[in-house]
Design a protein around this motif. Structure first.
Motif, short mmCIF file in Angstrom:
data_model
loop_
_atom_site.label_atom_id
_atom_site.label_comp_id
_atom_site.label_asym_id
_atom_site.label_seq_id
_atom_site.Cartn_x
_atom_site.Cartn_y
_atom_site.Cartn_z
N THR A 98 0.83 -1.20 0.00
CA THR A 98 0.00 0.00 0.00
C THR A 98 0.86 1.25 0.00
O THR A 98 0.61 2.20 -0.74
CB THR A 98 -0.95 -0.01 1.22
OG1 THR A 98 -1.76 -1.18 1.15
CG2 THR A 98 -1.82 1.21 1.25
N THR A 99 1.89 1.25 0.83
CA THR A 99 2.80 2.41 0.86
C THR A 99 3.55 2.54 -0.45
O THR A 99 3.72 3.66 -0.96
CB THR A 99 3.75 2.30 2.07
OG1 THR A 99 2.95 2.32 3.26
CG2 THR A 99 4.73 3.46 2.11
N SER A 158 8.12 -5.23 2.36
CA SER A 158 7.55 -6.43 2.95
C SER A 158 6.12 -6.52 2.43
O SER A 158 5.23 -5.84 2.93
CB SER A 158 7.56 -6.35 4.48
OG SER A 158 7.02 -7.52 5.02
N SER A 159 5.94 -7.33 1.38
CA SER A 159 4.64 -7.37 0.72
C SER A 159 4.38 -8.73 0.10
O SER A 159 5.23 -9.26 -0.63
CB SER A 159 4.57 -6.28 -0.36
OG SER A 159 3.38 -6.39 -1.08
N ASN A 160 3.19 -9.26 0.37
CA ASN A 160 2.80 -10.55 -0.22
C ASN A 160 2.54 -10.46 -1.71
O ASN A 160 2.46 -11.47 -2.39
CB ASN A 160 1.56 -11.11 0.49
CG ASN A 160 1.88 -11.64 1.86
OD1 ASN A 160 2.97 -12.15 2.10
ND2 ASN A 160 0.94 -11.51 2.78
N ASP A 161 2.38 -9.24 -2.25
CA ASP A 161 2.13 -9.10 -3.69
C ASP A 161 3.23 -8.31 -4.41
O ASP A 161 3.02 -7.74 -5.46
CB ASP A 161 0.76 -8.47 -3.95
CG ASP A 161 0.70 -6.98 -3.65
OD1 ASP A 161 1.63 -6.45 -2.98
OD2 ASP A 161 -0.26 -6.33 -4.08
N ALA A 162 4.44 -8.32 -3.86
CA ALA A 162 5.54 -7.55 -4.45
C ALA A 162 5.87 -7.99 -5.86
O ALA A 162 6.29 -7.18 -6.69
CB ALA A 162 6.78 -7.65 -3.56
N LEU A 163 5.71 -9.27 -6.16
CA LEU A 163 5.96 -9.77 -7.51
C LEU A 163 4.66 -9.91 -8.29
O LEU A 163 4.62 -10.54 -9.34
CB LEU A 163 6.70 -11.12 -7.46
CG LEU A 163 8.11 -11.04 -6.88
CD1 LEU A 163 8.70 -12.43 -6.73
CD2 LEU A 163 9.00 -10.16 -7.75
N PRO A 188 4.85 -3.25 -10.46
CA PRO A 188 5.04 -2.01 -11.22
C PRO A 188 5.43 -0.82 -10.33
O PRO A 188 6.17 0.06 -10.77
CB PRO A 188 3.67 -1.77 -11.87
CG PRO A 188 3.02 -3.11 -11.90
CD PRO A 188 3.53 -3.84 -10.68
N ASN A 189 4.96 -0.83 -9.10
CA ASN A 189 5.31 0.27 -8.19
C ASN A 189 6.77 0.18 -7.77
O ASN A 189 7.47 1.20 -7.67
CB ASN A 189 4.38 0.27 -6.98
CG ASN A 189 2.94 0.49 -7.38
OD1 ASN A 189 2.66 1.26 -8.30
ND2 ASN A 189 2.03 -0.17 -6.72
N ILE A 190 7.26 -1.03 -7.52
CA ILE A 190 8.68 -1.21 -7.20
C ILE A 190 9.52 -0.75 -8.39
O ILE A 190 10.50 -0.01 -8.22
CB ILE A 190 8.98 -2.68 -6.83
CG1 ILE A 190 8.33 -3.02 -5.48
CG2 ILE A 190 10.49 -2.93 -6.78
CD1 ILE A 190 8.38 -4.49 -5.13
N ALA A 191 9.13 -1.18 -9.59
CA ALA A 191 9.88 -0.79 -10.80
C ALA A 191 9.90 0.73 -10.96
O ALA A 191 10.95 1.32 -11.28
CB ALA A 191 9.28 -1.45 -12.03
#
Length: 189
Positions: free
Chosen positions: A93-94, A126-131, A136-139
Motif C-alpha cells: 500500500t505504501t 515487505s509485501s505478499n504481492d511484491a511480484l 510495477p510500483n517497485i519498478a
C-alpha cells in the motif's frame, strides 16, 4: 559521524519485531532515530502484538514517542531534520502511494517532505504481492531519484510465490550508502 534517520514503520505486522531489533542496533551504534508510524501501527492490535506495546518499545529505543500525524511529519523536509528516511516495513500500500505521488498518510507525507529537499529515502519492502500487483510500483520507484532499496528476497516461494521481504538486517548499510548517494547491492537476492 552521527547520522539522523527517520524510521517509519508500516503495517506489515509480521516483520515489525525484526525491524525493532534493527532499530535497537542502530541506536546502539550511535544513530539518532526519529520514529514515525502509520495509522495501522498506531491503532491496531493484531495477533503479532498490541499497538501500545509496539509504540512503547519504539519510544524506549528512540528516546521519543513516534510521530503519527500529518502535522508532525510535515516539517521533516523544510527543517531538514533527517539525513535519511527509512520505511521499514514498507507495505504494498505504501509502495503504491509513493509510486503515484500520494501523500495522505504520515508515512507518505514524511517521504514527500524528505524528497522536497532531495534527501534519500530507503525502502525495506515487505509485501505478499511484491511480484504481483506491487511489482510495477517497485519498478517505478527503482527508477526515481533519491529512492534506495534494502536487499530483498522471496520469503516463501512455494507457498507465497509473489511475496518479497527485505533483509531487515541490511537496513543500516543501505541507509549509509543512500546518504552517500549509492544503492547498496544486491537489490534482489
Amino acid at each position: 559521524m552521527s547520522l539522523t534517520a527517520g524510521f517509519a514503520l508500516c503495517g506489515s505486522f509480521c516483520t515489525i519485531e525484526r525491524v525493532l531489533a534493527v532499530m535497537e542496533r542502530m541506536a546502539q551504534d550511535g544513530w539518532t532515530l526519529v520514529p514515525i508510524v502509520s495509522e495501522p501501527v498506531f491503532t491496531q492490535d493484531t495477533r503479532f502484538g498490541k499497538a501500545q506495546d509496539t509504540l512503547d518499545h519504539i519510544a524506549h529505543i528512540c528516546g521519543r514517542k513516534p510521530l503519527h500525524t500529518l502535522q508532525e511529519v510535515e516539517p521533516i523536509g523544510p527543517k531538514q531534520m533527517l539525513d535519511v528516511l527509512i520505511i521499514a516495513p514498507c507495505t504494498g500500500t505504501t509502495l503504491a502511494r509513493l509510486a503515484h505521488g500520494l501523500s495522505d498518510t504520515p508515512v507518505s507525507l514524511a517521504v514527500k517532505s524528505q524528497l522536497r529537499v532531495e534527501r534519500p529515502v530507503v525502502l525495506a519492502v515487505s509485501s505478499n504481492d511484491a511480484l504481483g500487483a506491487s511489482a510495477p510500483n517497485i519498478a517505478a520507484l527503482l527508477n526515481r531519484k533519491h529512492y534506495y532499496f534494502v536487499s530483498m528476497r522471496q520469503d516463501a516461494p512455494h507457498t507465497k510465490p509473489r511475496s518479497l521481504v527485505a533483509v531487515m538486517e541490511n537496513i543500516p548499510e543501505t541507509a549509509k550508502a543512500a546518504v552517500e548517494g549509492r544503492q547498496y547491492q544486491p537489490i534482489f537476492l
